[in-house]
Design an enzyme around this catalytic site. Sequence first.
Site, short mmCIF file in Angstrom:
data_model
loop_
_atom_site.label_atom_id
_atom_site.label_comp_id
_atom_site.label_asym_id
_atom_site.label_seq_id
_atom_site.Cartn_x
_atom_site.Cartn_y
_atom_site.Cartn_z
N GLY A 89 0.81 -1.23 0.00
CA GLY A 89 0.00 0.00 0.00
C GLY A 89 0.83 1.27 0.00
O GLY A 89 1.87 1.37 -0.67
N ASP A 149 7.35 -4.09 9.55
CA ASP A 149 5.96 -4.55 9.44
C ASP A 149 5.76 -5.75 10.37
O ASP A 149 6.73 -6.23 10.98
CB ASP A 149 5.61 -4.92 7.97
CG ASP A 149 4.15 -4.56 7.65
OD1 ASP A 149 3.25 -5.05 8.37
OD2 ASP A 149 3.91 -3.79 6.70
N LYS A 196 -16.83 0.68 13.31
CA LYS A 196 -18.15 0.35 13.89
C LYS A 196 -18.69 1.65 14.46
O LYS A 196 -17.91 2.45 14.99
CB LYS A 196 -18.02 -0.63 15.08
CG LYS A 196 -17.87 -2.08 14.73
CD LYS A 196 -19.20 -2.74 14.46
CE LYS A 196 -18.95 -4.20 14.03
NZ LYS A 196 -19.93 -4.68 13.06
N LEU A 222 -20.20 3.93 17.26
CA LEU A 222 -19.78 3.86 18.66
C LEU A 222 -20.73 3.01 19.51
O LEU A 222 -20.30 2.32 20.44
CB LEU A 222 -19.65 5.28 19.25
CG LEU A 222 -18.94 5.35 20.60
CD1 LEU A 222 -17.50 4.83 20.52
CD2 LEU A 222 -18.94 6.78 21.13
N ASN A 234 -22.02 0.31 18.74
CA ASN A 234 -21.69 -1.12 18.58
C ASN A 234 -20.20 -1.41 18.79
O ASN A 234 -19.74 -2.51 18.52
CB ASN A 234 -22.06 -1.58 17.16
CG ASN A 234 -23.51 -1.30 16.84
OD1 ASN A 234 -24.36 -1.48 17.70
ND2 ASN A 234 -23.77 -0.84 15.64
N TYR A 239 -10.81 5.52 14.74
CA TYR A 239 -9.83 5.88 13.71
C TYR A 239 -9.62 7.39 13.66
O TYR A 239 -8.49 7.88 13.63
CB TYR A 239 -10.33 5.34 12.36
CG TYR A 239 -9.39 5.56 11.20
CD1 TYR A 239 -8.24 4.77 11.06
CD2 TYR A 239 -9.65 6.52 10.23
CE1 TYR A 239 -7.38 4.95 9.98
CE2 TYR A 239 -8.80 6.71 9.15
CZ TYR A 239 -7.67 5.91 9.03
OH TYR A 239 -6.82 6.09 7.95
N LYS A 241 -6.24 9.56 14.34
CA LYS A 241 -5.63 10.39 13.29
C LYS A 241 -5.60 11.87 13.70
O LYS A 241 -4.66 12.59 13.36
CB LYS A 241 -6.35 10.20 11.96
CG LYS A 241 -6.21 8.77 11.40
CD LYS A 241 -4.75 8.41 11.18
CE LYS A 241 -4.58 7.06 10.47
NZ LYS A 241 -3.15 6.73 10.24
N THR A 254 -6.04 2.12 -3.01
CA THR A 254 -5.16 1.04 -2.55
C THR A 254 -5.99 -0.25 -2.52
O THR A 254 -7.20 -0.22 -2.77
CB THR A 254 -4.62 1.29 -1.12
OG1 THR A 254 -5.75 1.37 -0.24
CG2 THR A 254 -3.81 2.56 -1.02
P1 NAD Z 1 -2.62 -0.99 4.39
O1 NAD Z 1 -3.52 -1.74 5.27
O2 NAD Z 1 -2.51 -1.41 2.96
O3 NAD Z 1 -1.12 -1.00 5.01
C1 NAD Z 1 -0.86 -0.80 6.37
C2 NAD Z 1 0.41 -1.54 6.73
O4 NAD Z 1 0.64 -1.36 8.13
C3 NAD Z 1 0.31 -3.04 6.47
O5 NAD Z 1 1.47 -3.50 5.82
C4 NAD Z 1 0.19 -3.62 7.88
O6 NAD Z 1 0.70 -4.95 7.99
C5 NAD Z 1 0.99 -2.62 8.68
N1 NAD Z 1 0.64 -2.69 10.10
C6 NAD Z 1 -0.61 -2.69 10.64
N2 NAD Z 1 -0.54 -2.83 11.98
C7 NAD Z 1 0.77 -2.94 12.30
C8 NAD Z 1 1.46 -3.12 13.53
N3 NAD Z 1 0.81 -3.25 14.69
N4 NAD Z 1 2.81 -3.20 13.51
C9 NAD Z 1 3.48 -3.08 12.33
N5 NAD Z 1 2.88 -2.91 11.14
C10 NAD Z 1 1.54 -2.84 11.12
O7 NAD Z 1 -3.04 0.54 4.50
P2 NAD Z 1 -2.75 1.80 3.54
O8 NAD Z 1 -3.98 2.11 2.80
O9 NAD Z 1 -1.49 1.62 2.80
O10 NAD Z 1 -2.57 2.94 4.66
C11 NAD Z 1 -1.32 3.37 5.14
C12 NAD Z 1 -1.54 4.53 6.09
O11 NAD Z 1 -2.26 5.56 5.42
C13 NAD Z 1 -2.37 4.16 7.32
O12 NAD Z 1 -1.88 4.86 8.45
C14 NAD Z 1 -3.77 4.65 6.95
O13 NAD Z 1 -4.54 4.92 8.09
C15 NAD Z 1 -3.43 5.90 6.18
N6 NAD Z 1 -4.49 6.37 5.28
C16 NAD Z 1 -4.90 5.63 4.20
C17 NAD Z 1 -5.89 6.13 3.37
C18 NAD Z 1 -6.37 5.39 2.13
O14 NAD Z 1 -7.25 5.90 1.44
N7 NAD Z 1 -5.82 4.23 1.81
C19 NAD Z 1 -6.50 7.36 3.65
C20 NAD Z 1 -6.07 8.07 4.76
C21 NAD Z 1 -5.05 7.59 5.56
#
Ligand code: NAD
Length: 444
Positions: free
Chosen positions: A216, A236, A293, A295, A297, A351, A355, A385
């Site tokens: 991602g 990771d 979810k 709040l 639930n 979430y 954030k 993604t």
């Molecule tokens: P994703 O789920 O594809 O990737 C997240 C990665 O973090 C994964 O590889 C996962 O294994 C790793 N991870 C999760 N928990 C972990 C832990 N406890 N220890 C170590 N690694 C851990 O998500 P993404 O879409 O690539 O999002 C990346 C970041 O961007 C996140 O912080 C997400 O909240 C933020 N974000 C994404 C979007 C979107 O539209 N995709 C929008 C806003 C913010």
Amino acid sequence: MSDRYQSFTQSAVGRMLVKNLGLPSPASLERYAEGDPLVRGTVLVGGRGRLAESLPGILASLDIESADATAEGASYKGLVFDATGLTDSGELVALQEFFTPVLRALDSCPRLIVVGTPPEAVTGAERVAQRALEGFTRSLGKEIGRGGTVQLVYVAEGAEAAATSTLAFLLSTKSAYVNGQVVRIGVHGATTAEPVEDWAWPLAGKVALVTGASRGIGEQIARVLHRDGATVVGVDVPQAAADLQRVTGELDGDWLTLDITAKDAPQRIAAHLKDNHGGVDIVVHNAGITRDKKLANMTDERFASVIGVNLTAPERITAELLTQQVINPNGRIVGVASIAGIAGNVGQTNYAASKAGVIGLVDSLADQLTDGITINAVAPGFIITQMTAAVPFMTREVGARLNTMAQGGLPIDVAETIAWYANPASTAVNGNVVRVCGQMILGA
Ligand code: NAD
């Protein structure tokens, strides 16, 4: 994970339907590819203020061609207006006088920038005029169309020479999905910038830690920081080890598998960076999870796990790296927030709290960091993604179109923004939260 609607609008039938039904017509955004010039075309510079004299030199140092007057038949890829000289509201008309005559002489995906003085640093009529720039730029960002972007860059007095990395980013195709943003330079911490020897390779010799790097957005951050010269250390969870090793292997990088919420995770990360790399220059807190979810639930576990991964872990890791002085001078800390943390979202109290807390971490540390270390955050909007591909079609379509660009962003758009923060010349870029959202209407 292509945008099927956008491809459709570019077909013959699609073009006809878009025109007749008034459907959104997303522009094809120009994005940076390795080896590209920062700007393909001329940037017109105008206005009278603190930066007017230095702007042509800054652009020349980036190999960007500039002009200080319009020429018959010329077209422009970028416009920069120095509004730092505007000291009362009556002078705001200078914006209209500069922009209106050239708005029809712009190339595709044009980049427009207004430079101002942070309103909080001045008083009276000047403060009013400088604050007014925000409404102007955000509105023009909504009008510009054709993949264009408009930003406001507030430069503190004395930080004029530190604006180079920001102009490089915001004028280039690297900021394709960043629109209507307000950036502050020199407001928190340093007002100076480290020199960059090679703008195609600004992170040469730097070590970057990226959490959640196996896929991602994190994978793309790792790739872009590597492209810019950094050695990437990806982190990771153990379950993602194979992908993490594949990604970091392709980048000649290093990896560490652990759960960032583990009690000893901050110490293990600090020890790994010290023992194997002698420290770290760039720390990107990208790993994140959702457990949506309403709040009513929500279970304890769902609520706590999201706060734990997205907020408490970045807080603890940052604190440990700072306490043990693992982050090198002129180091960078970058948080990944979200539009949900700004606007709120149904089903995302956990979430959105996490954030918004990432933004709080930026606020709490920006004035405390020393040695040129900075902290900033990105707040992505709808980024295409694997995660968002799983969202039901209609929800996804609406989510992706609710912005000025009428399309979702790509992981690379978030990564490029982080690479700008990471640039050694971004020492005065501190305490910012920049949305990578195509100027999404939510929380605007
Ligand atoms: P994703 O789920 O594809 O990737 C997240 C990665 O973090 C994964 O590889 C996962 O294994 C790793 N991870 C999760 N928990 C972990 C832990 N406890 N220890 C170590 N690694 C851990 O998500 P993404 O879409 O690539 O999002 C990346 C970041 O961007 C996140 O912080 C997400 O909240 C933020 N974000 C994404 C979007 C979107 O539209 N995709 C929008 C806003 C913010």
